[in-house]
Design an enzyme around this catalytic site. Structure first.
Site, short mmCIF file in Angstrom:
data_model
loop_
_atom_site.label_atom_id
_atom_site.label_comp_id
_atom_site.label_asym_id
_atom_site.label_seq_id
_atom_site.Cartn_x
_atom_site.Cartn_y
_atom_site.Cartn_z
N CYS A 114 0.41 -1.27 0.17
CA CYS A 114 0.14 0.00 -0.03
C CYS A 114 1.05 1.19 -0.18
O CYS A 114 1.59 1.91 -1.03
CB CYS A 114 -1.33 -0.04 1.65
N HIS A 292 -3.32 -5.45 1.43
CA HIS A 292 -2.43 -5.51 3.00
C HIS A 292 -2.33 -6.96 3.04
O HIS A 292 -3.51 -7.45 3.89
CB HIS A 292 -3.53 -5.11 3.87
N GLU A 294 -0.70 -8.48 5.20
CA GLU A 294 -0.41 -8.67 6.34
C GLU A 294 -1.73 -8.56 7.48
O GLU A 294 -2.13 -9.15 8.83
CB GLU A 294 0.36 -7.57 7.33
#
Length: 314
Positions: A114, A292, A294
């Site tokens: 990002c 993302h 994560e």
């Protein structure tokens, strides 16, 4: 002990489990995670689950305490991150300069997600500050990024994206897009790993219209700031309408070629056809994703980056 000799011998037995644990720890790569903004702790958890050790990085000193084998630049607010990264209290090397050396000189694997992707991009449009004086991009990845392509925080969404290369699990990956950028184009030496089809937000649509006009004039665009997306007339304010000038029927034919669902988000530009944009790329030791990984329980992208790091150590 033999008679007439004073020497004694002690046999030291190291448990097999202890020696194995020590060996495995030594082999684990150490990945730094830039801890200025964003979900850096979540990245650490995913990397550690993928066989890496991690360390939070905020200063050049943090980078030099122990040799790093890789680096992750998380999401966040790219302009703020860019400004923070240029700070140097004593005029010495700042974090961005150290990261450029890490990427260009040491050739260590580096992954931007990002906002981290924006910082690694060579070209950026829709930025709120110029590259040299504000948006202090690290660079290295030959891509043109449109900042906030998908809109504001309320336009965040999740959609299926291609899995990382060489994944034994061929299922699509759950891409989480939060105020996300998009890659508009990539250089010939950049490998495209994933694409999505989506309508830009109103602000991004105006920026893209301006960009296309500049390209049509033969201009080479490296950086372009925010373009006013509002029309003001006798006190009334409304969004500028952005409608492509291409033949409408041809546009429909092109759009219908895609089998993937078109993402229409809150605040999407009126009258703008969805376009295919890139969401994941790789160039040698650099990896970028607009989404993302994560923030999911799926560690395939972290496993892929871990493999990049381990291969670079071989």
């Amino acid at each position: 002990r033999h008679e007439g000799h004073s020497k004694s011998f002690i046999l030291l037995i190291i448990p097999k489990t202890l020696s194995t644990t020590m060996s495995n720890t030594e082999k684990k790569p150490l990945v730094g995670v830039l801890a200025i903004q964003g979900a850096f702790e979540e990245h650490q958890a995913c990397l550690e689950a993928s066989g890496c050790r991690t360390k939070q990085i905020r200063t050049v000193a943090d980078m030099n305490e122990e040799a790093l084998d890789g680096m992750v630049l998380p999401g966040g607010e790219s302009t703020a991150m860019g400004l923070i990264g240029t700070v140097s209290s004593d005029g010495s090397k700042n974090v961005w300069q150290a990261l450029r050396e890490f990427i260009d000189v040491d050739q260590k694997p580096t992954w931007g997600t990002c906002a981290g992707m924006i910082l690694l991009a060579e070209r950026c449009v829709g930025a709120s500050a110029v590259i040299q004086d504000g948006q202090a991009l690290i660079g290295g990845m030959d891509i043109l990024v449109c900042r906030n392509y998908f809109g504001s925080q309320v336009s965040s969404f999740e959609m299926p994206t291609p899995p990382p290369p060489n994944s034994e699990d061929s299922r699509q990956y759950p891409g989480v897009f939060i105020r996300a950028p998009a890659i508009l184009s990539a250089g010939q030496d950049v490998k495209v790993l994933g694409k999505v089809l989506a309508t830009p937000c109103r602000q991004a649509a105006v920026v893209l219209q301006e960009l296309e006009q500049k390209i049509a004039k033969g201009e080479t665009v490296v950086q372009m700031g925010v373009v006013d997306a509002l029309e003001r007339n006798n006190g009334s304010i409304k969004h500028r309408a952005v409608i492509k000038v291409d033949d409408e029927e041809e546009e429909k034919k092109e759009t219908n070629k895609f089998e993937e669902p078109v993402i229409e988000l809150p605040g999407a530009a009126d009258g703008s056809n969805a376009r295919e944009v890139i969401c994941a790329v790789q160039k040698n030791n650099l990896l970028c994703t607009a989404f993302h990984p994560e923030l999911t329980n799926d560690h395939r992208w972290h496993q892929y980056f871990a493999s990049m790091v381990k291969n670079s150590m071989a």
